[in-house]
Design a protein around this motif. Structure first.
Motif, short mmCIF file in Angstrom:
data_model
loop_
_atom_site.label_atom_id
_atom_site.label_comp_id
_atom_site.label_asym_id
_atom_site.label_seq_id
_atom_site.Cartn_x
_atom_site.Cartn_y
_atom_site.Cartn_z
N THR A 182 -13.13 -2.26 7.17
CA THR A 182 -11.85 -1.54 7.10
C THR A 182 -11.24 -1.35 8.49
O THR A 182 -10.04 -1.55 8.69
CB THR A 182 -12.05 -0.17 6.41
N PHE A 183 -12.08 -0.95 9.45
CA PHE A 183 -11.57 -0.74 10.82
C PHE A 183 -11.05 -2.05 11.40
O PHE A 183 -10.04 -2.07 12.12
CB PHE A 183 -12.67 -0.17 11.72
N LYS A 184 -11.71 -3.15 11.06
CA LYS A 184 -11.26 -4.47 11.51
C LYS A 184 -9.87 -4.75 10.92
O LYS A 184 -8.97 -5.26 11.60
CB LYS A 184 -12.27 -5.53 11.03
N GLY A 185 -9.71 -4.40 9.64
CA GLY A 185 -8.41 -4.58 8.97
C GLY A 185 -7.33 -3.74 9.62
O GLY A 185 -6.20 -4.22 9.85
N TRP A 186 -7.67 -2.49 9.96
CA TRP A 186 -6.68 -1.61 10.60
C TRP A 186 -6.32 -2.11 12.00
O TRP A 186 -5.14 -2.07 12.39
CB TRP A 186 -7.22 -0.18 10.68
N ASN A 187 -7.30 -2.56 12.75
CA ASN A 187 -7.01 -3.07 14.10
C ASN A 187 -6.05 -4.25 14.03
O ASN A 187 -5.11 -4.35 14.82
CB ASN A 187 -8.31 -3.48 14.80
N PHE B 149 -1.49 2.03 3.82
CA PHE B 149 -2.84 1.60 3.49
C PHE B 149 -3.11 0.16 3.92
O PHE B 149 -4.01 -0.51 3.40
CB PHE B 149 -3.07 1.73 1.98
N ALA B 150 -2.33 -0.32 4.87
CA ALA B 150 -2.41 -1.74 5.27
C ALA B 150 -3.82 -2.17 5.65
O ALA B 150 -4.23 -3.29 5.32
CB ALA B 150 -1.45 -2.00 6.43
N GLY B 151 -4.56 -1.33 6.32
CA GLY B 151 -5.89 -1.71 6.78
C GLY B 151 -6.81 -2.18 5.67
O GLY B 151 -7.58 -3.14 5.84
N TYR B 152 -6.72 -1.52 4.50
CA TYR B 152 -7.57 -1.88 3.37
C TYR B 152 -7.15 -3.23 2.79
O TYR B 152 -7.98 -4.09 2.49
CB TYR B 152 -7.51 -0.78 2.29
N TYR B 153 -5.83 -3.40 2.65
CA TYR B 153 -5.32 -4.66 2.11
C TYR B 153 -5.57 -5.83 3.05
O TYR B 153 -5.87 -6.94 2.61
CB TYR B 153 -3.83 -4.53 1.78
N VAL B 154 -5.44 -5.59 4.35
CA VAL B 154 -5.68 -6.66 5.33
C VAL B 154 -7.16 -7.06 5.30
O VAL B 154 -7.51 -8.25 5.30
CB VAL B 154 -5.25 -6.23 6.75
N ALA B 155 -8.04 -6.05 5.26
CA ALA B 155 -9.49 -6.33 5.22
C ALA B 155 -9.84 -7.13 3.97
O ALA B 155 -10.67 -8.05 4.02
CB ALA B 155 -10.28 -5.02 5.25
N GLN B 156 -9.18 -6.81 2.86
CA GLN B 156 -9.42 -7.53 1.61
C GLN B 156 -8.90 -8.96 1.70
O GLN B 156 -9.59 -9.92 1.40
CB GLN B 156 -8.70 -6.79 0.47
N THR C 217 -12.83 -3.11 -4.79
CA THR C 217 -11.66 -2.93 -5.65
C THR C 217 -10.80 -1.84 -5.03
O THR C 217 -11.28 -0.74 -4.75
CB THR C 217 -12.08 -2.49 -7.07
N ILE C 218 -9.53 -2.16 -4.75
CA ILE C 218 -8.59 -1.18 -4.18
C ILE C 218 -7.70 -0.67 -5.31
O ILE C 218 -6.94 -1.43 -5.90
CB ILE C 218 -7.72 -1.82 -3.07
N LYS C 219 -7.84 0.61 -5.63
CA LYS C 219 -7.04 1.19 -6.71
C LYS C 219 -5.83 1.92 -6.12
O LYS C 219 -6.00 2.87 -5.35
CB LYS C 219 -7.89 2.19 -7.52
N PRO C 220 -4.62 1.50 -6.47
CA PRO C 220 -3.44 2.20 -5.96
C PRO C 220 -3.36 3.61 -6.54
O PRO C 220 -3.90 3.87 -7.63
CB PRO C 220 -2.26 1.35 -6.46
N GLY C 221 -2.68 4.50 -5.81
CA GLY C 221 -2.45 5.85 -6.31
C GLY C 221 -1.08 5.91 -6.95
O GLY C 221 -0.50 4.88 -7.31
N GLY C 222 -0.55 7.11 -7.07
CA GLY C 222 0.76 7.30 -7.66
C GLY C 222 1.01 8.78 -7.90
O GLY C 222 0.13 9.61 -7.63
N PRO C 223 2.20 9.13 -8.38
CA PRO C 223 2.55 10.55 -8.54
C PRO C 223 1.64 11.31 -9.50
O PRO C 223 1.49 12.52 -9.38
CB PRO C 223 3.99 10.50 -9.06
#
Length: 333
Positions: free
Chosen positions: A239-244, A40-47, A60-66
């Motif tokens: 987001t796309f900027k973050g992913w790039n 999920f790097a793109g979201y964190y980088v954009a943030q 707000t980026i909410k992490p997931g989990g099992p």
């Protein structure tokens, strides 16, 4: 000293602008499919780099989990947009949660079965009579389709071990093969001391049973609101900027992901390696086509999901209503 009327009006105007800009940040919540990692790097980088903020968004980026289902979260209005795999999203849509794909970040599948050669598996023909580790919670659909294509019935021809999100069943020889992602669990096996030369891998992509993985989904009704579409367009653009950036600079992305992991379990070395492998799944990074869902890829996934023998993932072709390019087009302007 009194200020002139002109100065006062200018000051009032400036304060008004400040007030508008301060309150103008649109709140938006994205629910991830798993814990903070380079997937999920793109979201964190954009943030981290202020790309969302520059678009006037308070994300707000909410992490997931099992124990977290992106489908349940968005159905309960706990998020505006979710990261999910298409099999789970289309199954949910057929079950009554009208999800629509607005962007497809990963255009290649990273899913694979990883087997120990010592278990006697060298080709899919050898699966018969073996125990195979499978993730559930929506992740089992591509596997079940593949087995149906091979003519192997669960509990008859193969034994399914409901795999936790770890690689223990392979390390402890409880299963001949386990589910892994090229960017994550495969390397956990290697890091545990198993030589790559002692492993055999089967990529869903190469086996012709791959379905689309990390895409972005919203509720269909929201797309009728022009303000929502505009807000999501800004979200995609940032987001796309973050992913790039993440694809171009895996080391920087790894640092940002590690900083976002409050558990402290992530390491820069592991996350950099993960990002390098994630980058292979975003073949259109750095091009104007990033995030664009190719209709042919959608149709291929639907076909895979409908050919699951007696228990297909979806019974009806959802058609073009299950995806929309309207937000992607808004992001491209």
């Amino acid at each position: 000293m009194r200020s002139s009327p002109l100065k006062s009006s200018l000051l009032a105007a400036a304060l008004a602008v400040c007030g508008v800009s301060a309150s103008a940040a649109d709140k938006l919540t994205v629910q991830l499919k798993w814990l903070p990692q380079a997937q999920f790097a793109g979201y964190y980088v954009a943030q981290s780099k202020g790309y969302y903020k520059a678009e006037g968004l308070d994300v707000t980026i909410k992490p997931g989990g099992p124990d977290i289902s992106p489908v349940q979260v968005i159905a309960g209005n706990g998020a505006d947009v979710v990261v999910n795999w298409m099999p789970d999203a289309l199954a949910a849509r057929e079950a009554g949660v009208p999800l629509v794909n607005i962007a497809q970040v990963f255009n290649q599948s990273g899913l694979m079965l990883t087997c120990k050669k010592a278990s006697g598996v060298s080709s899919p023909k050898d699966f018969k009579g073996k125990t195979l580790g499978v993730w559930y919670g929506g992740n089992e659909y591509p596997f079940l389709n593949w087995m149906a294509k091979l003519g192997l019935k669960p509990d008859t021809d193969i034994k399914i071990l409901k795999q936790g999100f770890n690689v223990d069943p392979l390390l402890q020889n409880q299963a001949a093969c386990i589910s892994t992602m090229i960017y994550n669990e495969y390397w956990q096996v290697v890091d545990a001391g198993v030589k790559e030369s002692d492993l055999v891998t089967f990529f869903y992509e190469k086996e012709g049973v791959a379905s689309l993985e990390d895409g972005l989904y919203v509720l269909e009704s929201k797309l009728k609101d022009p303000a929502f579409v505009a807000r999501m367009g800004k979200f995609l653009k940032a987001t796309f900027k973050g992913w790039n950036d993440a694809v171009k600079n895996p080391a920087e992305a790894a640092k940002i992901v590690v900083a976002a992991d409050t558990s402290g379990s992530a390491s820069e070395k592991v996350q950099k390696r993960q990002m390098e492998n994630v980058a292979k799944l975003i073949t259109n990074a750095g091009t104007p086509k990033i995030g664009y869902l190719e209709p042919a890829a959608f149709e291929r996934t639907v076909k895979v999901l409908m050919t699951g023998g007696s228990s297909p993932v979806i019974k009806k072709d959802p058609g073009k209503a299950a995806y929309s390019h309207v937000v992607w087009e808004a992001a491209s302007k």
